[in-house]
Design a protein around this motif. Structure first.
Motif, short mmCIF file in Angstrom:
data_model
loop_
_atom_site.label_atom_id
_atom_site.label_comp_id
_atom_site.label_asym_id
_atom_site.label_seq_id
_atom_site.Cartn_x
_atom_site.Cartn_y
_atom_site.Cartn_z
N LYS A 137 -40.11 -16.25 -36.98
CA LYS A 137 -41.41 -16.92 -36.93
C LYS A 137 -42.21 -16.63 -38.20
O LYS A 137 -42.78 -17.55 -38.80
N TYR A 138 -42.22 -15.38 -38.62
CA TYR A 138 -42.95 -15.02 -39.84
C TYR A 138 -42.39 -15.77 -41.05
O TYR A 138 -43.12 -16.22 -41.92
N MET A 187 -43.52 -19.30 -41.03
CA MET A 187 -44.93 -19.37 -41.41
C MET A 187 -45.11 -19.18 -42.91
O MET A 187 -45.93 -19.84 -43.54
N THR A 188 -44.30 -18.27 -43.49
CA THR A 188 -44.41 -18.02 -44.94
C THR A 188 -44.10 -19.30 -45.72
O THR A 188 -44.81 -19.66 -46.66
N LEU A 213 -46.88 -21.79 -45.35
CA LEU A 213 -48.02 -21.43 -46.19
C LEU A 213 -47.78 -21.86 -47.64
O LEU A 213 -48.70 -22.31 -48.32
N LEU A 214 -46.53 -21.73 -48.09
CA LEU A 214 -46.23 -22.13 -49.47
C LEU A 214 -46.37 -23.64 -49.65
O LEU A 214 -46.90 -24.11 -50.65
N ARG A 237 -48.48 -26.85 -40.38
CA ARG A 237 -49.65 -26.91 -39.49
C ARG A 237 -50.94 -26.55 -40.19
O ARG A 237 -52.02 -26.65 -39.64
N TYR A 238 -50.84 -26.09 -41.43
CA TYR A 238 -52.06 -25.67 -42.13
C TYR A 238 -52.60 -26.78 -43.02
O TYR A 238 -51.86 -27.68 -43.41
#
Ligand SMILES: Cc1cc2nc3c(=O)[nH]c(=O)nc-3n(C[C@H](O)[C@H](O)[C@H](O)COP(=O)(O)O)c2cc1C
Ligand code: SF4
Ligand code: SF4
Ligand code: SF4
Ligand code: FES
Lengths: 544, 238
Positions: free
Chosen positions: B83-84, B87-88, B91-92, B124-125
């Motif tokens: 999951k991390y 997410m990383t 984020l990129l 999602r960001y």
């Protein structure tokens, strides 16, 4: 230089004392309100009134009651220890006249006020008393005796044993046992070792270390020299941020004076012990307070953290074992050796010994710098010493630990201030910032403020912190703009967890703390800001 | 003293003394996702994709910088780690302007490949849409900050393989960016030897050959490995 010589200097200095002493605070705070002019006016006024034989006008460091500055303290008067507040340059004649019984309408601080009475001054004992620019003043106050005794009477192992037994823990934030750190460095193999003093002090609103460096620079130098003897180092670096020019100039002067007297440099106290200290100036990045980034900066590289292990104790500056401690940690060393480890261990709580300096600010009547015994209930600090919220407001929360810390809500004000209790409440001791918030404070805004700080100060090396803080800040902005939904709040919580677990250094690992702690105690303030239709949705699941 | 025995994902493996978890895993055919790691240059532990769990600690460790020890128990693929990592990567993608369809590295990009292998199918960001420019002043190399993920592989290759020291990082936080010399146009650089090792090391389309068009930027990273091997082990490949 030997012990006798120290005593001679001290005695000569005592003998030169005059009947009265006007202690003028010349720290950065009071200096910004013309303390230098005040001192000059006091001096010329003493001459005008023909009192030169009786009155000394002394430059001193911070007295702590910074909110009431500029401050002038009076010794030798009927009311010894009298403190004039909000002094202006034109008040000089009245202040000097008051020594000979004249009227002086200036505001006076009450030395019996809890703000002073509840303090226990160890590292700040000389602050506001001695002239930080005269080594004789420090020696007259018992300075450099601890170094002498450490060099002549104690082996390095015995010094470390004393520090270990005292229970001293690092004051830079994490509270790592100082004795353990010293013994690790001492045991690390290597012919060359270094001592580093961390005076980067980047937490917003914090000025504990600045005040120690400005008010009592020799105390820190002496602590570093004792540490060097204990771990076997011959070179030290004192890392001070460029925003502290007064501290830097006083430290430079102090190093020069100590060298001239044979208390630093070669053959200290006529022993084979050599120790030099160089100053390194930080260029204004918060992350350079992190130990590995600080060391990169000292080496002349870009100040970014690197993964640990290896820890600095094993491989620090230029790959050599390096002891890095905070300013306040080093300031505790000489007092511990002078008064004994048992005395120190008797102060504070079971696991947090001694005292801690805090910069008390925010929505509070009396703000300034306080040194209190560990374990003192938070309530005593904010209500008795700080006098509670101004204008009849009530206290809502107290923020400790700066951008790495959290908010302690009013219902927990009876918590003792020690490392473990604060962690249990989701905050940390930190380096000593303490911001009081009243009932008008919006906690989501507070969390956003600290997140913005972390976002701006992220060094950019690792992805979770560099980009995660940006996204968390955006989500907080969305929430305060009332445009967020429950899904956004869940996203924020998920990011908090991820950034905390995956970031490379302490900055990123603790950046979510202000959000997590306000969510823990003030979740409703977040939920009230969510879009009304989304507000009805079930609360977001806590991230794994 | 020579070797260590440890457990990675339930598999007992042996590893040379002093190697990193990443090396031990790779040597034993276990894949750990990486982005800032590059064979031949030193590791910085910056991307955090290679984070693994080590039994006995609640903290996560970057496999590329953590050395193995006897009896170590490593987990490289827990749900939490996956999951991390997703997410990383998310984020990129949100951080800069990654439009794969028009990128020179399309199909040969490590970021894109990781997104696929880690199952990151959407972001999602909020996209940040920063306004970064390009440096096209070099005669035949180009730099597009919009694609840069700040892995600093180019910087390390330039300093430690080529020894030119042209590439550097400037700014901090989300304003960090790669510069040439003291932030001069690349074409004006007096230190750059035009060796193109930075380009060889770049995992994305940030560094490219001028004239390459969409999907044409394929790079043979093993070239860097050969050079380092030759230098450190005196082994020459014919
Ligand atoms: C982002 C960040 C900023 C820090 N800033 C400081 C600082 O300004 N002063 C300080 O003494 N320690 C600071 N620290 C802690 C240091 O890394 C280090 O732990 C400390 O100097 C050790 O000294 P101590 O054992 O005496 O506390 C910071 C840590 C982090 C992660
Ligand atoms: S956590 Fe933040 S400050 Fe620390 S290394 Fe990563 S980007 Fe830099
Ligand atoms: S071409 Fe070579 S020398 Fe020039 S910047 Fe790239 S790696 Fe450095
Ligand atoms: S230009 Fe390429 S190699 Fe250099 S930091 Fe950016 S993504 Fe990494
Ligand atoms: S590959 Fe290990 S942190 Fe990037």
């Amino acid at each position: 230089m030997q012990l006798d010589d120290l005593q001679t200097i001290a005695e000569k200095h005592q003998a030169s004392r005059k009947k009265f002493c006007l202690r003028t605070c010349m720290s950065a705070g009071c200096m910004s309100s013309q303390a230098d002019v005040i001192k000059k006016n006091l001096e010329s006024e003493v001459k005008t009134q023909g009192l030169e034989a009786d009155v000394e006008v002394r430059r001193v460091g911070c007295m702590g009651f910074c909110g009431q500055g500029p401050l002038v303290g009076v010794d030798g008067h009927a009311q010894d220890g009298e403190l004039f507040e909000h002094v202006k340059p034109e008040d000089a004649p009245a202040v000097v006249r008051s020594l000979t019984g004249g009227e002086c309408a200036l505001e006076r601080g009450d030395p019996h006020h809890p703000f002073f009475a509840k303090q226990l001054r160890i590292v700040r004992a000389n602050g506001g008393i001695i002239d930080p620019e005269r080594i004789e003043d420090y020696i007259a106050a018992g300075g450099y005796v601890a170094l002498h005794n450490a060099l002549t009477e104690l082996t390095p192992a015995q010094v470390i044993e004393q520090i270990t037994r005292s229970g001293l823990r690092g004051r830079g934030g994490a509270g790592f046992p100082t004795g353990l750190k010293w013994s690790t460095v001492a045991k690390s193999p290597g012919a060359k070792k270094y001592i580093v003093c961390n005076g980067d002090e980047g937490d917003p609103g914090a000025f504990m270390d600045r005040s120690i460096l400005e008010s009592d620079p020799h105390l820190v130098l002496e602590g570093m020299a004792i540490a060097a003897h204990a771990v076997g180092a011959d070179q030290g670096f004192l890392y001070v941020r460029a925003e502290y020019p007064l501290a830097i100039s006083r430290l430079n002067l102090a190093i020069k004076q100590a060298k001239a007297l044979g208390l630093l440099g070669g053959a200290i106290f006529e022993s084979p012990f050599t120790f030099n200290i160089d100053i390194r100036i930080g260029a204004g990045a918060f992350v350079c307070g992190e130990e590995t980034a600080l060391m990169a900066s000292v080496e002349g590289k870009r100040g970014t953290p690197r993964p640990r292990p290896p820890f600095p104790a094993e491989s620090g500056l230029w790959g050599c074992p390096t002891l890095i401690n905070n300013v306040e940690t080093f300031a505790n060393i000489a007092p511990i050796l002078n008064r004994g480890a048992d005395w120190y261990a008797s102060l504070g709580t079971e696991k947090s010994k001694g005292t801690k300096v805090f910069a008390l600010t925010g929505k509070i009547q009396n703000n300034g710098l306080i040194e209190v015994p560990m374990g003192i209930p938070l309530r005593q600090i904010v209500e008795e010493m700080g006098g509670g919220a101004p204008d009849g407001g009530s206290i809502k929360a107290v923020q400790t630990g700066g951008p790495s810390g959290g908010c302690i809500p009013a219902q927990h004000l009876d918590t003792p201030v020690d490392y473990e209790s604060l962690v249990k409440l989701g905050s940390i001791m930190g380096s000593g910032g303490m911001v009081v918030m009243d009932d008008k404070t919006n906690m989501v805004e507070i969390a956003k403020f600290y997140m913005e700080f972390c976002m701006d100060e992220s060094c950019g090396k690792c992805i979770p912190c560099r980009t995660g803080t940006v996204q968390m800040f955006r989500l907080l902005e969305k929430i305060t703009a009332r445009q967020a939904t429950a899904a956004d709040l869940a996203k924020l919580e998920e990011l908090c967890d991820m950034v905390r677990a995956t970031s490379l250094c302490g900055l990123g690992q603790t950046a979510p703390n202000p959000v997590l702690s306000t969510l823990r105690f003030f979740r409703h303030e977040y939920e009230e800001l969510l879009q009304s239709d989304a507000h009805a949705a079930p609360p977001p699941a806590t991230p794994a | 003293m020579g070797a260590k025995t440890l457990i990675i994902d339930g598999q007992t493996v042996s590893a040379e003394n002093h190697v990193t978890i990443l090396q031990a895993a790779t040597d034993n055919g276990i894949t750990i996702p990486t982005l800032c790691h590059l064979d031949g240059v030193y590791d910085v532990g910056a991307c955090r994709l290679c984070l693994v769990e080590v039994k006995g600690s609640t903290k996560l460790f970057s496999a590329c910088t953590t050395r193995v020890y006897e009896g170590m128990e490593v987990t490289t693929q827990s749900e939490r780690l996956k999951k991390y990592r997703r997410m990383t990567i998310e984020l990129l993608f949100a951080e800069r302007n990654h439009v794969c369809a028009v990128c020179v590295a399309n199909g040969h990009c490590e970021l894109q490949a990781l997104a696929t292998s880690l199952g990151m199918d959407h972001v999602r960001y909020d996209y940040c849409f920063p306004k970064w420019g390009m440096d096209l002043t070099h005669p035949f190399l180009g730099m597009d900050d919009n694609r840069c993920i700040l892995c600093t592989r180019c910087v390390r290759a330039c300093w430690h393989i080529e020894g030119a020291g042209t590439k550097n990082v400037a700014g901090r936080g989300s304003k960090s960016h790669i510069i040439s010399d003291l932030n001069e146009p690349w074409g004006d650089s007096e230190t750059c030897t035009s060796c193109a090792k930075c380009l060889l090391s770049c995992p994305t389309g940030a560094l490219f050959h001028k004239g390459d068009t969409v999907g044409e930027s394929e790079r043979d990273r093993s070239k860097l490995g050969y050079i380092v091997n030759a230098r450190e082990k005196q082994q020459w490949i014919v």
